[in-house]
Design an enzyme around this catalytic site. Sequence first.
Site, PDB file in Angstrom:
ATOM      1  N   CYS A   8      19.544  35.449  -7.693  1.00 13.35           N
ATOM      2  CA  CYS A   8      18.282  35.251  -6.956  1.00 13.35           C
ATOM      3  C   CYS A   8      17.828  33.811  -7.188  1.00 13.35           C
ATOM      4  CB  CYS A   8      17.234  36.289  -7.355  1.00 13.35           C
ATOM      5  SG  CYS A   8      16.739  36.249  -9.087  1.00 13.35           S
ATOM      6  N   ARG A  14      14.359  39.596  -9.508  1.00 11.65           N
ATOM      7  CA  ARG A  14      15.264  40.472  -8.762  1.00 11.65           C
ATOM      8  C   ARG A  14      16.645  40.627  -9.377  1.00 11.65           C
ATOM      9  NH1 ARG A  14      14.460  37.215  -3.332  1.00 11.65           N
ATOM     10  NH2 ARG A  14      14.180  35.631  -4.945  1.00 11.65           N
ATOM     11  N   ASP A 122      11.143  38.414  -2.331  1.00  7.71           N
ATOM     12  CA  ASP A 122      10.756  37.813  -3.605  1.00  7.71           C
ATOM     13  C   ASP A 122       9.412  38.409  -4.042  1.00  7.71           C
ATOM     14  OD1 ASP A 122       9.924  36.208  -5.644  1.00  7.71           O
ATOM     15  OD2 ASP A 122      10.283  34.314  -4.607  1.00  7.71           O
TER      16      ASP A 122
END
Length: 150
Positions: A8, A14, A122
């Site tokens: 990420c 994440r 996000d």
Amino acid sequence: MKKILMVCLGNICRSPLAQGILESKVNKSKVRIDSAGTAAYHVGNSPDERSIEVAKKYGVHINDQRARKFVIEDFDEFSVIYAMDESNYQNILKLARNKADENKVKMILNEVYPGKNLNVPDPYYGGNQGFENVYKMLDKACEVIADSLS
Ligand code: 4NP
């Protein structure tokens, strides 16, 4: 041994979840899973507290992970590199040295929704619900990945 890298932006929200969730579904003696970020903002840091909490809620332990930046050598080390979103995907592809490198990079949600190129959003600037949402998406994707490995 199959080696899978989750990527990420910051490697604190994440991709640590993706790593922890997939680790919880596979035989760790047969598959190596790691995660990295395309940016260096949080190198050396633990995962975001909100990721740690949502993982804990589902029995997944990610506390011991530490953020690192994606490096070109990761193309040699890993067989598949999963990007969480389109921006991560493009940033990894920019570092690819050849077609073989490029072919290793995939959008993780394409495992659930082939060809759709959907993003794992996000969650960094949002609230806990965003982390819950991300967890559920990644759990689905990791279920498919784990099945494909067994
Ligand atoms: P991640 O989330 O890419 O899922 O780890 C983010 C973490 C930090 C920042 C952005 C996204 N940041 O801008 O610091």
